[in-house]
Scaffold this active site. Sequence first.
Site, PDB file in Angstrom:
ATOM      1  N   GLU A 277       0.821  -1.207   0.000  1.00  0.00           N
ATOM      2  CA  GLU A 277       0.000   0.000   0.000  1.00  0.00           C
ATOM      3  C   GLU A 277       0.857   1.262   0.000  1.00  0.00           C
ATOM      4  O   GLU A 277       0.451   2.303  -0.502  1.00  0.00           O
ATOM      5  CB  GLU A 277      -0.914   0.006   1.234  1.00  0.00           C
ATOM      6  CG  GLU A 277      -2.379   0.149   0.851  1.00  0.00           C
ATOM      7  CD  GLU A 277      -3.303   0.034   2.049  1.00  0.00           C
ATOM      8  OE1 GLU A 277      -4.070  -0.927   2.069  1.00  0.00           O
ATOM      9  OE2 GLU A 277      -3.262   0.886   2.948  1.00  0.00           O
ATOM     10  N   HIS A 306       7.886 -26.998   0.253  1.00  0.00           N
ATOM     11  CA  HIS A 306       7.249 -28.057  -0.528  1.00  0.00           C
ATOM     12  C   HIS A 306       6.146 -27.488  -1.415  1.00  0.00           C
ATOM     13  O   HIS A 306       5.232 -28.209  -1.819  1.00  0.00           O
ATOM     14  CB  HIS A 306       6.694 -29.125   0.417  1.00  0.00           C
ATOM     15  CG  HIS A 306       7.769 -29.714   1.293  1.00  0.00           C
ATOM     16  ND1 HIS A 306       8.493 -30.844   0.953  1.00  0.00           N
ATOM     17  CD2 HIS A 306       8.296 -29.277   2.466  1.00  0.00           C
ATOM     18  CE1 HIS A 306       9.395 -31.091   1.890  1.00  0.00           C
ATOM     19  NE2 HIS A 306       9.301 -30.140   2.835  1.00  0.00           N
ATOM     20  N   LYS A 420     -13.085   2.567  -1.778  1.00  0.00           N
ATOM     21  CA  LYS A 420     -14.046   2.836  -0.706  1.00  0.00           C
ATOM     22  C   LYS A 420     -15.182   3.707  -1.258  1.00  0.00           C
ATOM     23  O   LYS A 420     -16.357   3.464  -1.014  1.00  0.00           O
ATOM     24  CB  LYS A 420     -13.380   3.575   0.461  1.00  0.00           C
ATOM     25  CG  LYS A 420     -12.477   2.719   1.336  1.00  0.00           C
ATOM     26  CD  LYS A 420     -11.954   3.544   2.513  1.00  0.00           C
ATOM     27  CE  LYS A 420     -11.019   2.754   3.420  1.00  0.00           C
ATOM     28  NZ  LYS A 420     -10.499   3.498   4.557  1.00  0.00           N
TER      29      LYS A 420
HETATM   30  O1  PA5 Z   1      -3.181   1.760   5.802  1.00  0.00           O
HETATM   31  C1  PA5 Z   1      -4.258   2.268   5.577  1.00  0.00           C
HETATM   32  O2  PA5 Z   1      -4.426   3.485   5.643  1.00  0.00           O
HETATM   33  C2  PA5 Z   1      -5.477   1.431   5.234  1.00  0.00           C
HETATM   34  O3  PA5 Z   1      -5.151   0.106   5.071  1.00  0.00           O
HETATM   35  C3  PA5 Z   1      -6.508   1.557   6.350  1.00  0.00           C
HETATM   36  O4  PA5 Z   1      -5.948   1.085   7.554  1.00  0.00           O
HETATM   37  C4  PA5 Z   1      -7.773   0.775   6.039  1.00  0.00           C
HETATM   38  O5  PA5 Z   1      -8.287   1.172   4.801  1.00  0.00           O
HETATM   39  C5  PA5 Z   1      -8.816   0.990   7.116  1.00  0.00           C
HETATM   40  O6  PA5 Z   1      -9.068   2.350   7.284  1.00  0.00           O
HETATM   41  P1  PA5 Z   1      -9.744   2.904   8.592  1.00  0.00           P
HETATM   42  O7  PA5 Z   1      -8.846   2.649   9.742  1.00  0.00           O
HETATM   43  O8  PA5 Z   1      -9.939   4.350   8.325  1.00  0.00           O
HETATM   44  O9  PA5 Z   1     -11.041   2.173   8.752  1.00  0.00           O
END
Ligand code: PA5
Length: 452
Positions: A277, A306, A420
């Site tokens: 990410e 394996h 989202k």
């Molecule tokens: O690293 C990030 O920003 C994302 O993976 C968020 O943690 C994830 O989308 C969840 O978001 P939130 O904590 O706002 O619900």
Amino acid sequence: MGITIDFGCMIPAFSLQAVNSYAGKLRALHARLGERRAAGGLPFCDLPAQDTGGLKDCARRLAGRFANLVVLGIGGSALGLIALNSALRTPHRWAEKPPRLYVLDNIDPERVRTLLDALDPRQTLVNVITKSGDTAETMASFLIFREWLAAGAGEAGYRERMLVTTDRAKGALRRIAEEDRLATFAVPDGVGGRFSVLTPVGLLPAALLGIDVDGLLAGAAAMAARTSSPELLANPAYLGAVLHHLGWLGGRRISVMLAYADRLYDLADWYRQLWAESLGKRLDLDGAEVRVGPTPVRSLGVTDQHSQLQLYKEGPDDKIYTVLRVGAFPADLPIPRAFPELEAVAYLGGHTLQELFQAEARATEAALVKEGRPLTSVSFPVVDAGAVGEFFFWLELQTVAAGELLGINPLDQPGVEEGKQLAYGLLGRPGYQARRAELEAIRTGDGRLSFG
Ligand code: PA5
């Protein structure tokens, strides 16, 4: 005792000269990061010094009162805690002592239904975690658990059993928490989900599970000190970033983290999110399209010997490896001596399972190195809170440095945000109608090549 990070088996693939050519660039990067940190732009770096009194008090107050802890959260609001629980309590569900942890990151309806059916609400504490306070999956499961707790434990029981971790001011969950008069914990400003394991996001549930929160932060502080040098060869976060960058430029675009311990496997999953990410980006800092991002893969030894090792060893040279190993396992078993006439079995007798496991790990590392595969070996003398805290901090800083080298912003996630918003549009959230129209215009198949 701290972790050892050994890059020795990376160098042959890239040459020390190539690595050293980054030295000046890294000094400049170090200065830039220092300025950003001083201006409050890298708050994850300051987490080792945070005050954890409030969350520890809460954990003390609730200790021994609940059989179950359910955590509602996804992505960075879930993966760090899962890693902590596996590494520092147990990765084995059958061995877990109360409170048992259930993390509902995936909201597969069958998973949620069966969990609700299996748990007693009076015996269950819930911690809902969402930094934005808006994430659809988390908010939907929150609404379900809110109703379930109120029905099973009464209104006061619901209030007592629901802990909220979210932004200190923004988001729907913050408003609900105020209206419902729930206990809240704040995610510090500017710390993104995947960098938040050492905030109340990870630390509150960790404390509720009896994990040594102070040890985690002490480990992170020790790694902050170990990664404070501007000199490339003295800084494991910078050196790791440079080696991965060289790998990226040379076509090694897959980053395999191979954990030789069940306890460490979910750390590799946490890393998978952090690396993917943070570094998978379409645009660089100037807005030009670059489409960069190594693909992280998690792997488990000995199981994947394996399953994947054949590919790792003899397939394309397009991967970089990080092998996680444990110095001493908390449990071991002697292998019984039997069948002396069967040479393929007899040699095992008298060894321990740990000796066999470690020999397999050593053999895999050697097989990869023999093939010229670049490999970093990370050794946890014991898997304790200090070592895990060090591991988190090391990789968080390495990720930021790798992002700098790629010329992208490692701290945002526009692709996740877009997904989202499209989902909000589809489910009719006001203000997102245009997103719905956009989604409906995208054809995901016209049926002509569909079978069945
Ligand atoms: O690293 C990030 O920003 C994302 O993976 C968020 O943690 C994830 O989308 C969840 O978001 P939130 O904590 O706002 O619900």
